[in-house]
Design an enzyme around this catalytic site. Sequence first.
Site, PDB file in Angstrom:
ATOM      1  N   ASP A  22     -40.465   6.897 -10.731  1.00 34.31           N
ATOM      2  CA  ASP A  22     -40.332   7.557 -12.036  1.00 34.31           C
ATOM      3  C   ASP A  22     -41.654   8.015 -12.638  1.00 34.31           C
ATOM      4  OD1 ASP A  22     -41.318   5.012 -12.467  1.00 34.31           O
ATOM      5  OD2 ASP A  22     -39.957   4.529 -14.106  1.00 34.31           O
ATOM      6  N   ASP A  39     -39.173   2.517  -8.632  1.00 32.77           N
ATOM      7  CA  ASP A  39     -38.307   3.387  -9.436  1.00 32.77           C
ATOM      8  C   ASP A  39     -38.535   4.871  -9.200  1.00 32.77           C
ATOM      9  OD1 ASP A  39     -36.939   1.304 -10.667  1.00 32.77           O
ATOM     10  OD2 ASP A  39     -38.454   1.097 -12.235  1.00 32.77           O
ATOM     11  N   GLY A  78     -44.740  -4.804 -11.614  1.00 32.12           N
ATOM     12  CA  GLY A  78     -43.820  -5.251 -10.568  1.00 32.12           C
ATOM     13  C   GLY A  78     -44.342  -4.911  -9.183  1.00 32.12           C
ATOM     14  N   ARG A  84     -33.902   0.848 -14.720  1.00 32.61           N
ATOM     15  CA  ARG A  84     -33.672   0.659 -16.157  1.00 32.61           C
ATOM     16  C   ARG A  84     -33.647   1.996 -16.888  1.00 32.61           C
ATOM     17  NH1 ARG A  84     -37.664  -3.426 -17.722  1.00 32.61           N
ATOM     18  NH2 ARG A  84     -39.093  -1.659 -17.623  1.00 32.61           N
TER      19      ARG A  84
END
Length: 327
Positions: A134, A132, A15, A176
Site C-alpha cells: 500500500d 499490504d 510489521g 486493514r
Amino acid sequence: MKKQIQSIGVLTSGGDAPGMNAAIRAVVRAGAYYNLKVFGIYEGYQGLIENNIKELDARSVKNILNRGGTILKSSRSEEFRTEAGRKKAHQNLQQYNIDALVIIGGDGSFTGGHIFSQEFDLPIIGIPGTIDNDLYGTDYTLGFDTATNVVIDCIDKIRDTAESHNRLFFVEVMGRDSGFIALRSALASGALDVVLPEEDSPMQDLFNELEKGEANQKTNKLVVVAEGNKMGDTFWIADQVRDKYPHLESKVTILGHLQRGGSPSCLDRVLASQLGVAAIEGLLEGKSKVMAGLIDNKIVFTSFEEAINKKIPLNKELLRISKILSI
C-alpha cells in the site's frame, strides 16, 4: 552540497515482512562493495534509542536470503515519537560516526524517518517492507508476493474441505486499509466473491453473488474478506449469511499472522536485492528522504511525503476479471 558518506546504519521497523532479510543482506553487501562501514540497528527505532547497534560485514549476512522475518528484529517505539527520544537516537548515531540510514518498513517507519532526517540533516532512504503493498511509488512492496502465495496455499487447502462437505467458507486476510492481498488472492483462487476496504458494498451484493453461484451450481464456495472491509466483521458477515441461507453451512477461517511468515518468494528476494543496492547507491548519489521502489522494472525514488500520503487506487480491472470468472 552532497554529504560525504562513509558509514551507514540499517534498521527494520513496523510489521515484519518476508524479504526484509534479503534487503538487509543487499544493503550490507552493497555497502561493503562500495567500501562503506555498515551498522545493523537492532529492534528498530527503539534499538536506535537504546544503542543496540553492531557493525556488520559481508559474512554477517550469510544464509539469510531465504529466511522470513528480520534478523535485526523490529519494534514500535513510542519514545521515538518524542523530540527527546530522537535526540538520544541521533547521539548514538554520532557515537558510531554513522552518516546515513536505510530504513526498511512501511508508512509509519517512513514518517519517523522523514522527521528524523529533517531535524538532524541526516540522509535517509527507505525500502518498502510491508505485505499490504500500500505504498505509493513502487509496483510491489517486500513481502506482498510471499503473503499472497501463503494465502493461496491456505485457500487451496480450505477448498478441499469446503467441497468435501459442501460448506461455504469465509477466509479473512490481512488488509486493514488495503484490499490488495484480498483481491489478488480471490482472483487466483477462483473465489465466489471478495469483500474489500475500498468498496462500500452492501450485504445484498454478497447475497446476490451467493445466489448466482448456487444457480450456476458452483462448487467452489469461498469468499475472501479483507479485515478492514466496510461491510463488517467477518464473523458478523457469516452470521448474516446463516440467517438468510440456513441451508448453507458457513465457516470462518482467519489466516492472521500466517501471512507474515515463511521463506520469501523468488520475486521478493530479487526485489529486496534490487532495492537494497539502490538504497546504497542512492545515498552515495546524494539522495535523501526518499523511498526506493520498482515501477515497470525500473528503479525509481519517491519522496517520503508522496510514498506516505498518496493513495494507490484499487486495480478495478482485476476486480472486473474476478467478477467475470467467478460464475
